[in-house]
Scaffold this motif. Sequence first.
Motif, short mmCIF file in Angstrom:
data_model
loop_
_atom_site.label_atom_id
_atom_site.label_comp_id
_atom_site.label_asym_id
_atom_site.label_seq_id
_atom_site.Cartn_x
_atom_site.Cartn_y
_atom_site.Cartn_z
N GLU A 1 52.49 -45.10 49.66
CA GLU A 1 52.65 -44.87 48.22
C GLU A 1 52.74 -43.38 47.87
N ILE A 2 52.55 -42.53 48.85
CA ILE A 2 52.45 -41.10 48.57
C ILE A 2 53.80 -40.48 48.24
N GLY A 3 54.83 -40.77 49.00
CA GLY A 3 56.14 -40.16 48.76
C GLY A 3 56.08 -38.66 48.99
N GLU A 4 56.72 -37.89 48.11
CA GLU A 4 56.69 -36.43 48.24
C GLU A 4 55.36 -35.84 47.82
N ARG A 5 54.72 -36.48 46.85
CA ARG A 5 53.43 -35.98 46.35
C ARG A 5 52.81 -37.06 45.47
N LEU A 6 51.49 -37.16 45.55
CA LEU A 6 50.75 -38.10 44.72
C LEU A 6 49.65 -37.32 44.03
N ASN A 7 49.59 -37.39 42.71
CA ASN A 7 48.54 -36.74 41.93
C ASN A 7 47.69 -37.82 41.28
N ARG A 8 46.37 -37.65 41.37
CA ARG A 8 45.45 -38.58 40.72
C ARG A 8 44.30 -37.80 40.10
N MET A 9 43.90 -38.25 38.93
CA MET A 9 42.71 -37.73 38.27
C MET A 9 41.67 -38.83 38.34
N LEU A 10 40.53 -38.54 38.97
CA LEU A 10 39.47 -39.53 39.11
C LEU A 10 38.32 -39.16 38.17
N GLU A 11 37.90 -40.11 37.36
CA GLU A 11 36.78 -39.93 36.45
C GLU A 11 35.96 -41.21 36.44
N PRO A 12 34.98 -41.31 37.36
CA PRO A 12 34.18 -42.53 37.42
C PRO A 12 33.38 -42.77 36.14
N ASP A 13 33.20 -44.05 35.79
CA ASP A 13 32.44 -44.38 34.57
C ASP A 13 30.94 -44.24 34.81
N GLY A 14 30.15 -44.49 33.79
CA GLY A 14 28.71 -44.28 33.84
C GLY A 14 28.01 -45.09 34.93
N ALA A 15 28.41 -46.35 35.13
CA ALA A 15 27.77 -47.19 36.15
C ALA A 15 28.05 -46.64 37.55
N VAL A 16 29.27 -46.19 37.78
CA VAL A 16 29.64 -45.62 39.08
C VAL A 16 28.91 -44.29 39.29
N ARG A 17 28.84 -43.47 38.24
CA ARG A 17 28.11 -42.19 38.37
C ARG A 17 26.64 -42.44 38.69
N ALA A 18 26.06 -43.50 38.12
CA ALA A 18 24.66 -43.83 38.42
C ALA A 18 24.50 -44.23 39.88
N ARG A 19 25.48 -44.99 40.44
CA ARG A 19 25.43 -45.34 41.87
C ARG A 19 25.55 -44.10 42.74
N ILE A 20 26.44 -43.19 42.35
CA ILE A 20 26.62 -41.95 43.11
C ILE A 20 25.34 -41.12 43.05
N ALA A 21 24.73 -41.03 41.87
CA ALA A 21 23.49 -40.26 41.71
C ALA A 21 22.40 -40.82 42.62
N ARG A 22 22.27 -42.15 42.68
CA ARG A 22 21.27 -42.75 43.57
C ARG A 22 21.59 -42.44 45.03
N ALA A 23 22.86 -42.54 45.40
CA ALA A 23 23.25 -42.29 46.80
C ALA A 23 23.00 -40.85 47.21
N LEU A 24 23.13 -39.91 46.27
CA LEU A 24 22.96 -38.49 46.59
C LEU A 24 21.59 -37.97 46.19
N ASP A 25 20.69 -38.86 45.77
CA ASP A 25 19.33 -38.50 45.37
C ASP A 25 19.32 -37.47 44.24
N LEU A 26 20.14 -37.72 43.22
CA LEU A 26 20.19 -36.88 42.04
C LEU A 26 19.37 -37.52 40.92
N ALA A 27 18.76 -36.70 40.09
CA ALA A 27 18.04 -37.23 38.93
C ALA A 27 19.05 -37.83 37.95
N SER A 28 20.21 -37.18 37.78
CA SER A 28 21.27 -37.73 36.94
C SER A 28 22.60 -37.07 37.29
#
Length: 171
Positions: A13-40
């Motif tokens: 799917e890449i072709g010559e170039r692929l651009n993506r902007m990733l902005e996880p929602d609040g539930a995903v950020r909470a999972r990431i925070a737990r995985a990385l041992d962040l308070a928030s």
Amino acid sequence: MNPPYSETVRINEIGERLNRMLEPDGAVRARIARALDLASLSTLSGQMTVEPAMDGWRLTGRVTAEAVQTCGITLEPLPVRIDESFTVNLVEETPQAVEDEEIEIDLDVDTPDIIEDGRIDLGAYLVEQLSLHLDPFPRKPGAAFEQPPEPAEISPFAVLKAFKAKDEDQG
């Protein structure tokens, strides 16, 4: 183990170039925070670009985040702001080396990451880059660990000696 955030793209799917902007929602950020041992983790975004390179693909991007770590000494909240660029070289999976062959690893050379099953997980790279830019030993400015004084006698017989002293005082 499932990664806390996954956003895959197939290499066809890449072709010559692929651009993506990733902005996880609040539930995903909470999972990431737990995985990385962040308070928030109040904000997290990543601008990712994948393009063909000489031997495979090159992933370039920028990770921005606002998080709160916990001070390892005072246990107080420690706000962190991250705004960093990164580059990762990627190559497709190659057939396994013959078992009898010796594998040499040069730690001074930046070896490319292996693309498995023809997919690049941009979400996993975003979480990885975030974790690489966090302080592994967060400490508030001015916080210092003070070693408690060592006990005068560490001998296992010190307790018996204390009992003997009590007996002599009572007798």
